[in-house]
Design a protein around this motif. Structure first.
Motif, PDB file in Angstrom:
ATOM      1  N   LEU B  87       0.845  -1.201   0.000  1.00 17.92           N
ATOM      2  CA  LEU B  87       0.000   0.000   0.000  1.00 17.92           C
ATOM      3  C   LEU B  87       0.877   1.246   0.000  1.00 17.92           C
ATOM      4  CD1 LEU B  87      -2.858   1.261   0.338  1.00 17.92           C
ATOM      5  CD2 LEU B  87      -2.520   1.095   2.807  1.00 17.92           C
ATOM      6  N   HIS B 106     -10.339  -0.863  -0.413  1.00 19.77           N
ATOM      7  CA  HIS B 106      -9.338  -1.799   0.096  1.00 19.77           C
ATOM      8  C   HIS B 106     -10.005  -2.837   0.979  1.00 19.77           C
ATOM      9  CE1 HIS B 106      -5.569  -3.294   1.786  1.00 19.77           C
ATOM     10  NE2 HIS B 106      -4.885  -2.487   0.987  1.00 19.77           N
ATOM     11  N   ALA B 108      -8.773  -4.160   3.610  1.00 20.49           N
ATOM     12  CA  ALA B 108      -8.390  -4.037   5.024  1.00 20.49           C
ATOM     13  C   ALA B 108      -9.073  -2.829   5.641  1.00 20.49           C
ATOM     14  CB  ALA B 108      -6.882  -3.903   5.156  1.00 20.49           C
ATOM     15  N   SER B 109      -9.789  -3.044   6.729  1.00 22.76           N
ATOM     16  CA  SER B 109     -10.398  -1.930   7.455  1.00 22.76           C
ATOM     17  C   SER B 109      -9.304  -0.948   7.847  1.00 22.76           C
ATOM     18  CB  SER B 109     -11.092  -2.435   8.723  1.00 22.76           C
ATOM     19  OG  SER B 109     -12.119  -3.338   8.402  1.00 22.76           O
ATOM     20  N   GLY B 110      -9.579   0.340   7.634  1.00 19.82           N
ATOM     21  CA  GLY B 110      -8.627   1.361   8.062  1.00 19.82           C
ATOM     22  C   GLY B 110      -7.558   1.699   7.041  1.00 19.82           C
ATOM     23  N   HIS B 113      -7.636   5.269   6.125  1.00 24.03           N
ATOM     24  CA  HIS B 113      -7.164   6.051   7.266  1.00 24.03           C
ATOM     25  C   HIS B 113      -5.635   6.066   7.302  1.00 24.03           C
ATOM     26  CE1 HIS B 113      -6.351   6.996  11.509  1.00 24.03           C
ATOM     27  NE2 HIS B 113      -7.538   7.535  11.550  1.00 24.03           N
ATOM     28  N   ARG B 114      -5.036   4.902   7.033  1.00 20.18           N
ATOM     29  CA  ARG B 114      -3.572   4.801   6.989  1.00 20.18           C
ATOM     30  C   ARG B 114      -3.009   5.684   5.879  1.00 20.18           C
ATOM     31  NH1 ARG B 114       0.380   4.001  10.071  1.00 20.18           N
ATOM     32  NH2 ARG B 114       1.642   2.324   9.255  1.00 20.18           N
ATOM     33  N   TRP B 120       2.495   9.488   3.870  1.00 17.25           N
ATOM     34  CA  TRP B 120       2.978   9.015   2.574  1.00 17.25           C
ATOM     35  C   TRP B 120       2.542   9.949   1.444  1.00 17.25           C
ATOM     36  CZ3 TRP B 120       0.475   3.626   3.769  1.00 17.25           C
ATOM     37  CH2 TRP B 120       1.237   2.967   4.756  1.00 17.25           C
ATOM     38  N   ASP B 130     -13.786   0.178   2.888  1.00 15.31           N
ATOM     39  CA  ASP B 130     -12.598  -0.463   3.469  1.00 15.31           C
ATOM     40  C   ASP B 130     -13.013  -1.614   4.369  1.00 15.31           C
ATOM     41  OD1 ASP B 130     -13.636   1.408   5.365  1.00 15.31           O
ATOM     42  OD2 ASP B 130     -11.701   1.547   6.392  1.00 15.31           O
ATOM     43  N   HIS B 133     -15.333  -2.012   7.555  1.00 17.27           N
ATOM     44  CA  HIS B 133     -15.397  -0.776   8.326  1.00 17.27           C
ATOM     45  C   HIS B 133     -16.480   0.158   7.796  1.00 17.27           C
ATOM     46  CE1 HIS B 133     -13.421   3.290   9.408  1.00 17.27           C
ATOM     47  NE2 HIS B 133     -14.126   2.876  10.428  1.00 17.27           N
TER      48      HIS B 133
END
Lengths: 428, 316
Positions: B87, B106, B108-110, B113-114, B120, B130, B133
């Motif tokens: 990611l 995505h 993956a939850s969060g 947010h990441r 980045w 996500d 979530h």
């Protein structure tokens, strides 16, 4: 070789000068007896027996990019430890006499602290058949603690046999209590918050059910059992109940479970992803109570270094585990000593004496007294410091305390009379 | 308004109403022969889809294009993402290309947010779903649809009753809708078998029921969530048939709704599982309309997050 440690207060009591010869304490005299020019100045700081960690991941062999025995034990010395127990989940797994002897020898070569390898309970941590526990016990590494840590010995028959078998050489099984079916794909503590964040829950019952089962098994076969990184109120209550009934159980709590809560998962930063997961504030209070009243015997770090890329990602892809050796004392000091819940003698009991006893390490966790091994730590309860991975000896940076101001610091560490840390830096 | 749209909880009532009002205006533009607005000319919108979702991806693409943005779409299949690129590396690549907004889907939850908070990238992040979530733009398009039918395109949804039925545990649509509809004043009732309710759902700003027949009478809308038949293998329910009998929407049940009550579904539907074909294609169904509204709402989100000047009128 003679070393002098001047003006230190054993267990926070009256200041003394300590003379060490050939690895033992040879004299304890009133402070000021030894000439001021001699030896190490203790500045009136607190002297304790060197800390003993029952739960350390040194990653060697296999993941030397994350940690080596040399870097991990250097971090241990900086944290005031004079002995660590190296967990078995390396690659290859420490499930034979050959691997545990290699780890043990590499520890001696590094020289920062003693390394006592933990042997795997089952071959390859696969939970299918017993590893050669006796061979590891009889090896030069003298293994006494066996654990599949990272994986639970979930098969009740296998767990029973392991508990029974190690009695022959006074070993102990250290259980990573996690029902595998109840925690498939689990990401964080199961709670109201996991529901909101959409992260798969790791319920407290998955830990508590295994602990309850194992305590009953240990009672049934008359073995001792050790519970790794206990993290919930229910677990504390079950262990308390078993101790009252005379079950030979010991338990550990990590520094992070004494201070951090699941709220940190809101960041979705895998820096806070650990197994067992960070729990609720009520669980934090319960493990503090347990450590205070002795239900929980010891603090163990579960120091778990991970390469940067294994944490610099989305939560689900992140590895479980965080660093602990260099911050352990400060966390225990802040949560337990500064709050008046433990005095210095009790801190020595939870971080040095009892862990050494559980691991059957005969020359560690001894009293500060003439004729005893001079493996010691000097701590400053008034110091504050800021966690900065660039100043850490660990090869990894995955501390949950990044940039946090810590209270209480390790100043000097001595291993059998030889300084390993002086003034907070590795001794040359 | 927050810089990013990661959760329906990021939206205040004023934010949400402003987006919906903007979407109404943009919808009027879509009725013109020339549907395109110059609003985001020269801006780059990247659709970053780590998970397959044709309908959401197309909807965002259409939204960005109608606002004249340059649109780049990354899909997991056939790109570096499927070769194990992280990611972070994908994000750095997009940043190097100068993405002004990143629309991310995505597993993956969060993950959004990441992306937004890891340092980045600088661009605006829009969560397009996500993990288990949230899916805030789905909630916005649902609110838009509800408002259109129940409140004649203005104000909020005060006092309206919306029943959401199905796999709440794994549903990002349910999470975002509970938050947003509550913000907009609606009353929400979640209906599911207890196995498909998250731990702690009692603390959410909504009602809870295990009984669909008890929850439906007089409701203004019912939203059916997709239920994967595989869930029965994990013992969430005994069989698809039993699920349909207890929690499926058929004509008898849809007739329990208030007069003018509507039937919604975020798609893709399992006809015969959570909803019968008669209801899905019936007079109360607004399911196709939800898709159309998705484009308007996503235009409004990009428009407001990218701080576009007030140029809606320019094309007229």
């Amino acid at each position: 070789m003679t070393t002098v440690l001047r003006n230190v207060r054993p267990y926070g009591e009256d200041a003394v000068d300590i003379t060490m010869r050939d690895g033992l304490i040879s004299a304890i005299e009133p402070a000021g007896t030894q000439p001021a020019a001699e030896g190490i100045d203790g500045r009136g700081l607190v002297l304790l027996p060197g800390f003993v960690d029952l739960h350390t991941h040194l990653r060697e062999p296999g993941r030397e990019d994350a940690e080596t025995i040399a870097t991990g034990t250097a971090a241990a010395a900086l944290g005031g430890f004079t002995a660590v127990h190296a967990m078995a989940n390396t690659n290859p797994v420490a499930d034979t006499a050959g691997v545990v002897e290699q780890v043990w020898r590499r520890g001696i070569e590094a020289g920062h602290c003693d390394v006592h390898p933990v042997g795997a309970v089952t071959v390859g941590l696969q939970g299918e058949r017993l590893a050669e526990l006796g061979a590891m016990a009889d090896s030069a590494a003298r293994v006494r603690i066996f654990s599949d840590d990272g994986v639970c010995v979930s098969d009740p028959v296998l767990m029973r046999r392991a508990l029974e078998y190690v009695k022959a050489f006074d070993g102990v099984i250290a259980q990573h209590a996690q029902d595998p079916r109840l925690t498939e794909g689990a990401q964080m503590n199961e709670s109201e918050l996991s529901g909101v964040l959409g992260l798969r829950g790791w319920p407290a019952v998955a830990e508590e059910a295994i602990i309850a089962r194992d305590l009953l098994l240990a009672q049934h076969v008359g073995s001792r059992v050790h519970i790794c990184h206990l993290s919930t109120r229910g677990s504390v209550e079950i262990v308390r109940w078993a101790k009252e009934r005379g079950v030979e159980v010991t338990a550990e709590v990590t520094p992070h479970h004494l201070i951090l809560t699941e709220e940190l998962a809101r960041t979705y930063d895998p820096r806070y992803k650990v197994n067992p997961p960070l729990r609720t504030a009520d669980d934090v209070e319960a493990v503090r109570e347990g450590l205070e009243d002795g239900t929980i015997d010891v603090v163990a770090t579960d120091h778990a270094p991970h390469a940067r890329e294994d944490k610099d990602c989305e939560w689900a892809a992140g590895a479980f585990g965080l660093l602990g050796l260099e911050t352990a004392f400060s966390v225990v000091f802040e949560t337990m000593v500064a709050t008046g819940r433990l005095d210095w003698r009790q801190l020595a009991d939870r971080m040095s004496e009892r862990p050494a006893r559980i691991g059957r390490v005969i020359d560690q966790g001894r009293p500060v007294a003439v004729g005893e091994p001079a493996s010691l730590v000097v701590v400053d309860p008034h110091a504050t410091w800021t966690v900065d991975p660039s100043r850490s000896a660990s090869r990894s940076a995955n501390t949950p305390f990044l940039s946090r101001e810590m209270r209480g610091a390790v100043v000097h560490t001595l291993l059998r009379g030889r300084p390993t840390v002086i003034d907070g830096s590795l001794a040359p | 308004m927050n810089k990013h749209l990661l959760s329906a909880a990021d939206l205040t009532r004023d934010d949400a109403v402003a987006i919906l009002d903007t979407a109404v205006e943009l919808a009027r533009v879509s009725d013109r022969t020339v549907k395109k607005l110059p609003t985001l000319r020269g801006r780059t919108v990247v659709n970053l889809f780590f998970e397959d979702s044709t309908r959401t991806r197309i909807s965002f693409e259409a939204a960005a294009k109608r606002l004249s943005a340059d649109v780049i779409t990354f899909s997991a299949k056939g790109s570096s993402v499927s070769k194990g690129e992280s990611l972070k590396d994908t994000a750095l690549t997009l940043e190097a290309m100068g993405a002004d907004a990143i629309v991310v889907r995505h597993g993956a939850s969060g993950a959004p947010h990441r992306l937004a908070h890891s340092g980045w990238i600088d661009g605006v992040v829009v969560n397009a779903g996500d993990g288990t979530h949230e899916h805030p733009t789905q909630a916005l398009l649902d609110a838009y649809t509800l408002r259109h039918h129940l409140s004649s395109d203005e104000g909020a949804l005060d006092g309206r009753h919306v029943v959401i039925v199905g796999d709440v545990l794994h549903s990002r649509v349910a999470r975002s809708n509970v938050l947003l509809l509550h913000t907009l004043g609606a009353r929400v009732t979640l209906v599911a078998p207890p196995t498909l309710m998250p731990v702690g759902v009692e603390s959410w700003p909504c009602g809870i029921s295990y009984d669909l027949d008890a929850a439906l009478p007089g409701a203004d809308a019912v939203m059916m969530l997709r239920v994967q038949a595989e869930r029965m293998n994990a013992a969430y329910f005994p069989s698809a048939n039993e699920y349909s009998r207890r929690y499926g929407l058929d004509v008898r049940r849809s007739d329990l709704l208030a007069d003018g009550g509507i039937v919604m579904h975020p798609g893709p539907m399992n006809r015969g599982m959570e909803i019968t074909a008669e209801v899905a294609d019936g007079p109360r169904s607004v399911i196709v309309e939800q898709v159309t509204n998705g484009v308007h709402v996503r235009m409004a989100v990009l428009y407001r997050l990218l701080g576009a000047a007030d140029v809606i009128g320019e094309a007229s």
